[in-house]
Design an enzyme around this catalytic site. Structure first.
Site, mmCIF file in Angstrom:
data_model
loop_
_atom_site.group_PDB
_atom_site.id
_atom_site.type_symbol
_atom_site.label_atom_id
_atom_site.label_comp_id
_atom_site.label_asym_id
_atom_site.label_seq_id
_atom_site.Cartn_x
_atom_site.Cartn_y
_atom_site.Cartn_z
ATOM 1 N N SER A 240 0.838 -1.191 0.000
ATOM 2 C CA SER A 240 0.000 0.000 0.000
ATOM 3 C C SER A 240 0.870 1.235 0.000
ATOM 4 C CB SER A 240 -0.905 0.016 1.237
ATOM 5 O OG SER A 240 -0.123 0.042 2.413
ATOM 6 N N CYS A 241 0.303 2.325 -0.499
ATOM 7 C CA CYS A 241 0.889 3.659 -0.408
ATOM 8 C C CYS A 241 -0.264 4.643 -0.520
ATOM 9 C CB CYS A 241 1.889 3.921 -1.534
ATOM 10 S SG CYS A 241 3.450 3.015 -1.418
ATOM 11 N N ASP A 242 0.005 5.889 -0.166
ATOM 12 C CA ASP A 242 -1.015 6.919 -0.293
ATOM 13 C C ASP A 242 -0.370 8.217 -0.735
ATOM 14 O OD1 ASP A 242 -3.623 5.707 1.046
ATOM 15 O OD2 ASP A 242 -1.935 5.123 2.298
#
Length: 369
Positions: free
Chosen positions: A7-9
């Site tokens: 995941s990343c944002d």
């Protein structure tokens, strides 16, 4: 083996979403817990005709000129999770899975494309055209973590400059882009572009029809057409983070500052600041891009894991830049396990000085509680 939670944002605020007349960019890079992320500065350079550049896995023709860049990157690879150039452009990427299968061969990593876009693009749109051109020519693929088990993905990108932002979403060599000129926007490991398409690969809709994913009737909805019918658990979890990130941005819409962006990246209840099993937020970045071109852009990078226990250190491009040795990882040359075939058959210590000091501080703090 359990499915890894990748995941990343990425976030951006443009006026009137920002409190001041400036664009604010932010990203958390969520990676394997023990992976070290270093910060490197590469000055602008000119290159002789016919020269090449060695990316993580493949060699491609070099550009005549490359911009100066500051990069936050996993220390084992050539590209970057996020970064900025001396032209006031910021780029971050996200892992994504679509109906287009992920190939087994080595090509350009999404992280390579982040760096190439920054080195060759003087604006967000120019960086986007660099990335899409290289994507169409060389493709994307290859192992995305420092481990012998195969793990690859396609990418989405957030590209930002002083005036606008672009969301770029890819599926193999295909792509679609959406221009953002005001307000707040975030992306998080899923396709978000539906019918509001600003630019696209010329064969995008033809391929969708040929595969039977779209009947050619009505409005073309990219995320609906290209999203997996049965997405993996990691993408379902990403929806929760995406909604949480959107809510945090909307909560501060009209008053976003660098401090607000840092607080969003440090938010644990939403999952934006990740700490889950074998994965955590291993690096973070916030940038201030003033609309006034006479004012410098200021970039803040942690170079250490977990922004809730890290300090964002400022970086400004200047004529007096030198190597940033305290946040640069050891180099192992041709014997590096990431460069030898077969790859990743052993591990090396990639911790830089600041990473070690941060680990010591956390251990000491924990012992005092």
């Amino acid at each position: 083996m359990a499915e890894p939670p990748v995941s990343c944002d990425c976030f951006v605020s443009l006026p009137p979403g920002s409190r001041e007349n400036q664009v604010i960019f932010g990203k958390n890079s969520d990676r394997p817990r023990d992976e070290v992320q270093e910060v490197v500065y590469c000055p602008a350079a000119s290159h002789p005709p016919g020269s090449t550049v060695e990316c993580t896995y493949i060699q491609i023709p070099q550009a005549e000129h490359t911009h100066g860049v500051v990069l936050s990157r996993p220390a084992w690879l050539w590209g970057a999770e996020m970064g900025a150039n001396d032209q006031g452009v910021c780029v971050g990427n996200e892992a994504v899975w679509t109906r287009e299968p992920v190939g087994d061969g080595e090509a350009l990593l999404g992280m390579d494309l982040v760096r190439l876009g920054l080195e060759r693009g003087a604006s967000a749109w120019a960086a986007l055209t660099v990335i899409t051109g290289l994507l169409e020519e060389h493709g994307q693929g290859g192992p995305c973590r420092e481990a012998p088990e195969p793990f690859s993905y396609h990418n989405t990108f957030l590209l930002v400059d002083r005036n606008e932002a672009w969301v770029l979403e890819t599926a193999g060599r295909l792509w679609v882009a959406q221009k953002v000129t005001e307000g707040v926007k975030n992306i998080s490991n899923q396709l978000t572009i539906s019918t509001e398409i600003s630019a696209e690969h010329p064969e995008l809709r033809t391929v969708a029809q040929a595969q039977g994913w779209w009947d050619g009737e009505g409005e073309f909805n990219f995320s609906q057409v290209f999203s997996l019918e049965n997405p993996p658990a990691r993408m379902e979890l990403a929806k929760q983070r995406y909604r949480g990130g959107t809510a945090l941005l909307q909560q501060h819409d009209g008053s976003v500052t660098a401090e607000v962006m840092m607080s969003i990246l440090r938010d644990k209840p939403s999952g934006i600041c990740m700490d889950s099993g074998g994965f955590c937020t291993t690096g973070s970045m916030v940038s201030i891009l003033p609309r006034n071109p006479s004012l410098p852009c200021i970039h803040f990078l942690t170079a250490t894991p977990d922004p809730s226990s890290s300090i964002f250190k400022p970086f400004v491009f200047s004529e007096c830049m030198g190597p940033m040795q305290r946040v640069a990882s050891p180099q192992y040359g041709p014997g590096d396990p990431a460069r030898k075939q077969p790859r990743f058959q052993s591990q090396v210590d990639r911790r830089h000085d600041l990473y070690k000091a941060h680990q010591t501080a956390l251990t000491t703090a924990g012992a005092c509680q």
